[in-house]
Design an enzyme around this catalytic site. Structure first.
Site, PDB file in Angstrom:
ATOM      1  N   GLY A   1     -25.216 -83.285   5.142  1.00 56.51           N
ATOM      2  CA  GLY A   1     -25.761 -84.406   4.379  1.00 56.51           C
ATOM      3  C   GLY A   1     -26.048 -84.040   2.927  1.00 56.51           C
TER       4      GLY A   1
ATOM      5  N   ARG B   1     -26.747 -77.009   5.460  1.00 54.48           N
ATOM      6  CA  ARG B   1     -27.139 -78.179   6.261  1.00 54.48           C
ATOM      7  C   ARG B   1     -26.234 -79.360   5.932  1.00 54.48           C
ATOM      8  NH1 ARG B   1     -33.439 -78.554   4.732  1.00 54.48           N
ATOM      9  NH2 ARG B   1     -33.872 -76.331   4.672  1.00 54.48           N
TER      10      ARG B   1
ATOM     11  N   ASP C   1     -26.478 -81.283  -6.886  1.00 51.44           N
ATOM     12  CA  ASP C   1     -27.758 -81.951  -7.172  1.00 51.44           C
ATOM     13  C   ASP C   1     -28.934 -81.019  -6.891  1.00 51.44           C
ATOM     14  OD1 ASP C   1     -26.467 -84.266  -7.946  1.00 51.44           O
ATOM     15  OD2 ASP C   1     -26.531 -85.170  -5.955  1.00 51.44           O
TER      16      ASP C   1
ATOM     17  N   ASP D   1     -21.839 -77.896   5.040  1.00 59.17           N
ATOM     18  CA  ASP D   1     -21.454 -79.094   4.295  1.00 59.17           C
ATOM     19  C   ASP D   1     -21.922 -78.891   2.849  1.00 59.17           C
ATOM     20  OD1 ASP D   1     -21.214 -81.599   3.172  1.00 59.17           O
ATOM     21  OD2 ASP D   1     -22.461 -82.645   4.626  1.00 59.17           O
TER      22      ASP D   1
ATOM     23  N   LEU E   1     -19.670 -73.128 -10.125  1.00 61.13           N
ATOM     24  CA  LEU E   1     -18.337 -72.723  -9.648  1.00 61.13           C
ATOM     25  C   LEU E   1     -18.261 -72.710  -8.132  1.00 61.13           C
ATOM     26  CD1 LEU E   1     -18.134 -69.654 -12.099  1.00 61.13           C
ATOM     27  CD2 LEU E   1     -17.014 -71.869 -12.452  1.00 61.13           C
ATOM     28  N   GLY E   2     -18.970 -73.636  -7.462  1.00 64.26           N
ATOM     29  CA  GLY E   2     -18.910 -73.698  -6.005  1.00 64.26           C
ATOM     30  C   GLY E   2     -19.317 -72.379  -5.376  1.00 64.26           C
TER      31      GLY E   2
ATOM     32  N   ALA F   1     -27.260 -96.249  -1.371  1.00 62.66           N
ATOM     33  CA  ALA F   1     -27.218 -96.014   0.075  1.00 62.66           C
ATOM     34  C   ALA F   1     -25.854 -95.398   0.363  1.00 62.66           C
ATOM     35  CB  ALA F   1     -27.357 -97.343   0.810  1.00 62.66           C
ATOM     36  N   ASP F   2     -25.841 -94.301   1.118  1.00 60.41           N
ATOM     37  CA  ASP F   2     -24.577 -93.661   1.508  1.00 60.41           C
ATOM     38  C   ASP F   2     -24.201 -94.135   2.909  1.00 60.41           C
ATOM     39  OD1 ASP F   2     -24.536 -92.217  -0.837  1.00 60.41           O
ATOM     40  OD2 ASP F   2     -25.276 -90.349   0.056  1.00 60.41           O
TER      41      ASP F   2
ATOM     42  N   SER G   1     -30.153 -82.535   3.036  1.00 60.09           N
ATOM     43  CA  SER G   1     -29.905 -81.086   3.012  1.00 60.09           C
ATOM     44  C   SER G   1     -30.687 -80.360   1.914  1.00 60.09           C
ATOM     45  CB  SER G   1     -28.406 -80.823   2.819  1.00 60.09           C
ATOM     46  OG  SER G   1     -28.025 -81.104   1.492  1.00 60.09           O
TER      47      SER G   1
HETATM   48  P1  ADP Z   1     -20.857 -79.773  -7.039  1.00 59.15           P
HETATM   49  O1  ADP Z   1     -21.606 -79.912  -5.765  1.00 59.15           O
HETATM   50  O2  ADP Z   1     -21.411 -80.577  -8.163  1.00 59.15           O
HETATM   51  O3  ADP Z   1     -19.363 -79.899  -6.911  1.00 59.15           O
HETATM   52  P2  ADP Z   1     -20.548 -76.864  -7.018  1.00 59.15           P
HETATM   53  O4  ADP Z   1     -19.544 -77.028  -5.932  1.00 59.15           O
HETATM   54  O5  ADP Z   1     -20.128 -76.080  -8.212  1.00 59.15           O
HETATM   55  O6  ADP Z   1     -21.119 -78.251  -7.539  1.00 59.15           O
HETATM   56  O7  ADP Z   1     -21.841 -76.181  -6.370  1.00 59.15           O
HETATM   57  C1  ADP Z   1     -23.067 -76.090  -7.058  1.00 59.15           C
HETATM   58  C2  ADP Z   1     -23.748 -74.780  -6.711  1.00 59.15           C
HETATM   59  O8  ADP Z   1     -23.979 -74.729  -5.299  1.00 59.15           O
HETATM   60  C3  ADP Z   1     -22.954 -73.537  -7.029  1.00 59.15           C
HETATM   61  O9  ADP Z   1     -23.157 -73.127  -8.374  1.00 59.15           O
HETATM   62  C4  ADP Z   1     -23.534 -72.534  -6.026  1.00 59.15           C
HETATM   63  O10 ADP Z   1     -24.749 -71.997  -6.526  1.00 59.15           O
HETATM   64  C5  ADP Z   1     -23.863 -73.418  -4.824  1.00 59.15           C
HETATM   65  N1  ADP Z   1     -22.780 -73.378  -3.812  1.00 59.15           N
HETATM   66  C6  ADP Z   1     -21.762 -74.253  -3.653  1.00 59.15           C
HETATM   67  N2  ADP Z   1     -20.943 -73.878  -2.630  1.00 59.15           N
HETATM   68  C7  ADP Z   1     -21.473 -72.744  -2.128  1.00 59.15           C
HETATM   69  C8  ADP Z   1     -21.111 -71.853  -1.058  1.00 59.15           C
HETATM   70  N3  ADP Z   1     -20.017 -72.063  -0.300  1.00 59.15           N
HETATM   71  N4  ADP Z   1     -21.914 -70.773  -0.816  1.00 59.15           N
HETATM   72  C9  ADP Z   1     -23.011 -70.542  -1.564  1.00 59.15           C
HETATM   73  N5  ADP Z   1     -23.406 -71.346  -2.594  1.00 59.15           N
HETATM   74  C10 ADP Z   1     -22.649 -72.426  -2.869  1.00 59.15           C
END
Ligand code: ADP
Length: 331
Positions: A320, A318, A279, A273, A245-246, A14-15, A324
């Site tokens: 959460g 989205r 996940d 968010d 890589l985010g 639960a978060d 999300s």
């Molecule tokens: P975690 O949530 O485990 O830290 P990441 O931050 O690397 O993992 O994000 C996982 C994936 O989500 C990335 O490889 C990318 O495809 C997507 N993602 C994350 N942030 C963004 C963003 N700002 N814009 C578009 N896609 C994103």
């Protein structure tokens, strides 16, 4: 054609999320700006991502237990543990509502449901999390000496349950004939992961933080030496390696020699968010692995990664974590 099965063995939490303008100082009491309770845990989130990204929302809404629905080509099974309390009931209800087979989720009378207390600073989005594993910690390796039958087409595991138990599931998957492929997301990363564990892994998916801990270097080093890091994980035994890589997207190297070793750009997103992005990525990737296998032919990791990038970009638009995660028809 019979349905394919994805089994997720992992955490359910639960978060408890409190939003604040700033983190209270030691001894200080602050009034928060909002509070909410959500369903989470990497295991539960990834199971939800697998089910949502394998079927459209509209059809699923009518199906309470869609594992009885012959039309659903992928069955998602969750194995884990919750406490005999309201949090546990609501987690089971949420997963079942999405159509996940929850018969492998045990309800413990001797421990509460795992709880993540999350403080989010408004504006920066910075968060601090305290995790109480509760029932997740009661999953013992002895209970996972073999995989439940019928054995899955893909096993998905993370590290929010005891490491020994995760290692037992890896062994159990390898002992099946033929071996069950494993997608391993070693998160939160444990520097103590034994090297032999990598040999059991078909798909290793990590973010930069996890890659840095497992590789033993800084995140900056990982970012500028992705090939070196990916090759090292392959040397340890993992076949396919994906480093997310985010906002920059993700990087992969395949075991089949498919052209990789380069960054696949993220899909464009209006970021609200980023919780749950990782996940969602893993659920989408898992669905692609299983679907490509259903269709026959050679596995294209690039196509799995591109699709997972698109799905994860939806999740960041989205608020959460579990809430999300998009459905197939939303990506
Ligand atoms: P975690 O949530 O485990 O830290 P990441 O931050 O690397 O993992 O994000 C996982 C994936 O989500 C990335 O490889 C990318 O495809 C997507 N993602 C994350 N942030 C963004 C963003 N700002 N814009 C578009 N896609 C994103």
């Amino acid at each position: 054609m019979s349905r394919s099965i994805i089994t997720v063995i992992g955490s359910l939490n639960a978060d408890l999320i409190t939003r604040t303008s700033r983190i209270p100082s030691p001894g200080e009491t602050l009034t928060s700006s909002s509070f909410s309770i959500g369903c989470g845990g990497k295991g539960a989130n990834q199971a939800v991502a697998c089910v949502r990204l394998s079927r459209p929302k509209k059809r699923d809404a009518r199906l309470k237990a869609s594992h009885d629905d012959a039309a659903a080509s992928i069955l998602v099974r969750m194995e884990g543990a919750v406490g005999d309390d309201a949090f546990g009931q609501s987690l089971i209800g949420a997963l079942e509502g999405d159509g996940i087979d929850v018969s492998g989720v045990q309800v413990r009378r001797d421990g509460g449901t795992g709880v993540a207390v999350i403080l989010v600073v408004e504006g920066s989005g910075e968060n601090r999390i305290l995790l109480s594993p509760g029932a997740n910690a009661t999953l013992r390796p002895e209970a996972f000496g073999s995989l439940a039958t019928p054995v899955p087409d893909l096993l998905v595991v993370q590290l929010e349950i005891p490491l020994d138990t995760v290692l037992a599931t890896l062994r159990a998957a390898a002992a099946c004939s033929p071996p069950v492929p494993v997608l391993f997301n070693p998160a939160p990363a444990a520097a103590t992961l034994p090297q032999w564990a990598y040999e059991m892994v078909e798909h290793l998916v990590v973010n930069e933080t996890e890659a840095a801990i497992l590789y033993g270097a800084s995140e900056e080093h990982v970012r500028s030496n992705l090939s070196q890091v990916g090759k090292e994980f392959q040397r340890r035994g993992a076949r396919n390696v994906v480093i997310t890589l985010g906002k920059s997207g993700s990087w992969f190297t395949s075991g089949s020699g498919e052209d990789g070793q380069q960054v696949v750009a993220a899909a464009r997103a209006d970021v609200v968010d980023t919780t749950g992005a990782g996940d969602t990525f893993i659920g989408a990737y898992a669905v692609s692995v299983v679907q490509q296998r259903r269709e026959g032919g050679r596995f294209s990791i690039r196509s799995a990664v591109e699709w997972a990038n698109r799905a994860a970009a939806k999740a960041v638009e989205r608020e959460g974590a579990m809430e999300s995660i998009p459905w197939l028809d939303e990506v």
